[in-house]
Design a protein around this motif. Sequence first.
Motif, mmCIF file in Angstrom:
data_model
loop_
_atom_site.group_PDB
_atom_site.id
_atom_site.type_symbol
_atom_site.label_atom_id
_atom_site.label_comp_id
_atom_site.label_asym_id
_atom_site.label_seq_id
_atom_site.Cartn_x
_atom_site.Cartn_y
_atom_site.Cartn_z
ATOM 1 N N GLY A 164 0.794 -1.226 0.000
ATOM 2 C CA GLY A 164 0.000 0.000 0.000
ATOM 3 C C GLY A 164 0.825 1.273 0.000
ATOM 4 N N SER A 165 2.135 1.157 -0.121
ATOM 5 C CA SER A 165 2.974 2.361 -0.069
ATOM 6 C C SER A 165 3.312 2.885 -1.457
ATOM 7 C CB SER A 165 4.259 2.076 0.714
ATOM 8 O OG SER A 165 5.044 1.106 0.051
ATOM 9 N N ASN A 166 2.364 2.784 -2.366
ATOM 10 C CA ASN A 166 2.580 3.301 -3.715
ATOM 11 C C ASN A 166 1.684 4.496 -4.014
ATOM 12 O OD1 ASN A 166 0.328 1.568 -3.729
ATOM 13 N ND2 ASN A 166 0.530 1.194 -5.923
ATOM 14 N N GLU A 167 1.266 5.183 -2.982
ATOM 15 C CA GLU A 167 0.414 6.362 -3.141
ATOM 16 C C GLU A 167 1.273 7.622 -3.216
ATOM 17 O OE1 GLU A 167 -2.915 6.051 -3.559
ATOM 18 O OE2 GLU A 167 -2.606 3.896 -3.406
ATOM 19 N N GLY A 168 0.648 8.726 -3.601
ATOM 20 C CA GLY A 168 1.321 10.023 -3.619
ATOM 21 C C GLY A 168 2.441 10.083 -4.634
ATOM 22 N N SER A 169 3.609 10.498 -4.187
ATOM 23 C CA SER A 169 4.731 10.698 -5.097
ATOM 24 C C SER A 169 5.523 9.417 -5.363
ATOM 25 C CB SER A 169 5.653 11.787 -4.552
ATOM 26 O OG SER A 169 6.137 11.418 -3.282
ATOM 27 N N SER A 170 5.034 8.297 -4.903
ATOM 28 C CA SER A 170 5.713 7.026 -5.129
ATOM 29 C C SER A 170 5.795 6.718 -6.621
ATOM 30 C CB SER A 170 4.968 5.892 -4.430
ATOM 31 O OG SER A 170 5.545 4.658 -4.769
ATOM 32 N N GLU A 171 6.917 6.123 -7.018
ATOM 33 C CA GLU A 171 7.108 5.690 -8.404
ATOM 34 C C GLU A 171 6.877 4.185 -8.536
ATOM 35 O OE1 GLU A 171 11.092 7.081 -9.160
ATOM 36 O OE2 GLU A 171 10.441 9.155 -9.337
ATOM 37 N N SER A 172 6.457 3.558 -7.453
ATOM 38 C CA SER A 172 6.252 2.115 -7.429
ATOM 39 C C SER A 172 4.924 1.737 -8.072
ATOM 40 C CB SER A 172 6.250 1.615 -5.977
ATOM 41 O OG SER A 172 7.451 1.963 -5.356
ATOM 42 N N LEU A 173 4.956 0.633 -8.786
ATOM 43 C CA LEU A 173 3.737 0.101 -9.397
ATOM 44 C C LEU A 173 3.106 -0.964 -8.486
ATOM 45 C CD1 LEU A 173 4.966 -0.349 -13.082
ATOM 46 C CD2 LEU A 173 3.395 1.399 -12.209
ATOM 47 N N PRO A 174 1.796 -1.131 -8.550
ATOM 48 C CA PRO A 174 1.127 -2.175 -7.756
ATOM 49 C C PRO A 174 1.654 -3.576 -8.060
ATOM 50 C CG PRO A 174 -0.488 -0.680 -8.719
ATOM 51 C CD PRO A 174 0.851 -0.314 -9.303
ATOM 52 N N ALA A 175 2.278 -3.755 -9.213
ATOM 53 C CA ALA A 175 2.817 -5.064 -9.591
ATOM 54 C C ALA A 175 3.820 -5.589 -8.566
ATOM 55 C CB ALA A 175 3.466 -4.990 -10.971
ATOM 56 N N ILE A 176 4.471 -4.690 -7.827
ATOM 57 C CA ILE A 176 5.426 -5.124 -6.795
ATOM 58 C C ILE A 176 4.747 -6.098 -5.842
ATOM 59 C CG2 ILE A 176 6.709 -4.376 -4.736
ATOM 60 C CD1 ILE A 176 7.372 -1.794 -6.281
ATOM 61 N N TRP A 177 3.582 -5.716 -5.350
ATOM 62 C CA TRP A 177 2.904 -6.527 -4.341
ATOM 63 C C TRP A 177 2.121 -7.669 -4.977
ATOM 64 C CZ3 TRP A 177 3.311 -1.220 -4.450
ATOM 65 C CH2 TRP A 177 4.198 -0.699 -3.507
ATOM 66 N N GLN A 178 1.762 -7.531 -6.244
ATOM 67 C CA GLN A 178 1.072 -8.602 -6.960
ATOM 68 C C GLN A 178 2.047 -9.705 -7.359
ATOM 69 O OE1 GLN A 178 -0.542 -6.234 -10.126
ATOM 70 N NE2 GLN A 178 -2.128 -5.328 -8.827
ATOM 71 N N GLN A 179 3.305 -9.341 -7.541
ATOM 72 C CA GLN A 179 4.339 -10.300 -7.950
ATOM 73 C C GLN A 179 5.504 -10.238 -6.964
ATOM 74 O OE1 GLN A 179 5.263 -9.346 -12.066
ATOM 75 N NE2 GLN A 179 3.119 -9.156 -12.557
ATOM 76 N N ASP B 290 7.091 -12.286 -5.002
ATOM 77 C CA ASP B 290 8.184 -13.259 -5.057
ATOM 78 C C ASP B 290 9.209 -12.895 -6.134
ATOM 79 O OD1 ASP B 290 7.044 -14.658 -2.970
ATOM 80 O OD2 ASP B 290 6.164 -16.217 -4.247
ATOM 81 N N ASP B 291 8.744 -12.425 -7.283
ATOM 82 C CA ASP B 291 9.661 -12.004 -8.345
ATOM 83 C C ASP B 291 10.428 -10.762 -7.916
ATOM 84 O OD1 ASP B 291 10.734 -12.163 -11.109
ATOM 85 O OD2 ASP B 291 9.667 -10.249 -11.348
ATOM 86 N N PHE B 292 9.745 -9.816 -7.287
ATOM 87 C CA PHE B 292 10.383 -8.602 -6.792
ATOM 88 C C PHE B 292 11.488 -8.953 -5.790
ATOM 89 C CE2 PHE B 292 10.440 -4.869 -3.885
ATOM 90 C CZ PHE B 292 10.788 -3.889 -4.803
ATOM 91 N N VAL B 293 11.204 -9.874 -4.889
ATOM 92 C CA VAL B 293 12.191 -10.329 -3.908
ATOM 93 C C VAL B 293 13.370 -10.991 -4.618
ATOM 94 C CG1 VAL B 293 12.607 -11.979 -2.016
ATOM 95 C CG2 VAL B 293 10.543 -10.548 -2.009
ATOM 96 N N SER B 294 13.078 -11.789 -5.626
ATOM 97 C CA SER B 294 14.125 -12.482 -6.374
ATOM 98 C C SER B 294 15.076 -11.484 -7.050
ATOM 99 C CB SER B 294 13.492 -13.405 -7.418
ATOM 100 O OG SER B 294 14.487 -14.022 -8.200
ATOM 101 N N ILE B 295 14.520 -10.455 -7.667
ATOM 102 C CA ILE B 295 15.361 -9.436 -8.301
ATOM 103 C C ILE B 295 16.194 -8.709 -7.248
ATOM 104 C CG2 ILE B 295 15.370 -7.261 -9.600
ATOM 105 C CD1 ILE B 295 12.860 -8.315 -11.084
ATOM 106 N N SER B 296 15.592 -8.397 -6.115
ATOM 107 C CA SER B 296 16.313 -7.736 -5.030
ATOM 108 C C SER B 296 17.461 -8.614 -4.534
ATOM 109 C CB SER B 296 15.349 -7.418 -3.885
ATOM 110 O OG SER B 296 16.037 -6.840 -2.806
ATOM 111 N N ASP B 297 17.195 -9.899 -4.369
ATOM 112 C CA ASP B 297 18.236 -10.835 -3.923
ATOM 113 C C ASP B 297 19.375 -10.928 -4.940
ATOM 114 O OD1 ASP B 297 16.782 -11.361 -1.621
ATOM 115 O OD2 ASP B 297 16.012 -13.298 -2.340
ATOM 116 N N ARG B 298 19.027 -10.988 -6.225
ATOM 117 C CA ARG B 298 20.056 -11.048 -7.277
ATOM 118 C C ARG B 298 20.891 -9.771 -7.286
ATOM 119 N NH1 ARG B 298 15.844 -13.060 -10.654
ATOM 120 N NH2 ARG B 298 15.912 -11.108 -11.829
#
Length: 156
Positions: A88-103, A105-113
């Motif tokens: 839920g922290s993609n409001e206001g001036s955030s550049e984050s897309l909702p896909a982060i929380w929808q996907q 595990d993939d987001f975590v995988s990219i972060s780990d890599r």
Amino acid sequence: MMMSNPANKIIVMMMFVGLLSSPNASAHSGATGVVKQRMDAMSDMADAMKAMASVVKGKQEFDPVLFIQNGEVIVGHSDTLLGLFPEGSNEGSSESLPAIWQQWDDFVSISDRTKTEAKELVKMAKNGSELRPLTKQFVKLAGNCKACHKDYRKKK
């Protein structure tokens, strides 16, 4: 575009790093709390990538310490990055897309890599690696940045 030539991959990654390092003060204006924290962390990471890119591009003399220090910036932020993306922290001036929380595990995988590739870059530089192998590792690291921004960051 065919990218089998390593030089082509480096050129494309350098163009991407140039885009990452563009000043973006207006996007950060009005950001508060966790959104500002992650924007600041991302800015630090972009600055670190830009510093290493200047060496890779031949604009600055090769110094392994530069890769160590800037790689450690990325490792350090990678340790806390996932905590800066509460749902839920993609409001206001955030550049984050909702896909982060929808996907997530993939987001975590990219972060780990990203963290793994940055650690390897630091290790290589500490072990006296030459510029060419460090450049190849830098390109791997930049590829993770690109992958994450492609799928999880609002287009500019």
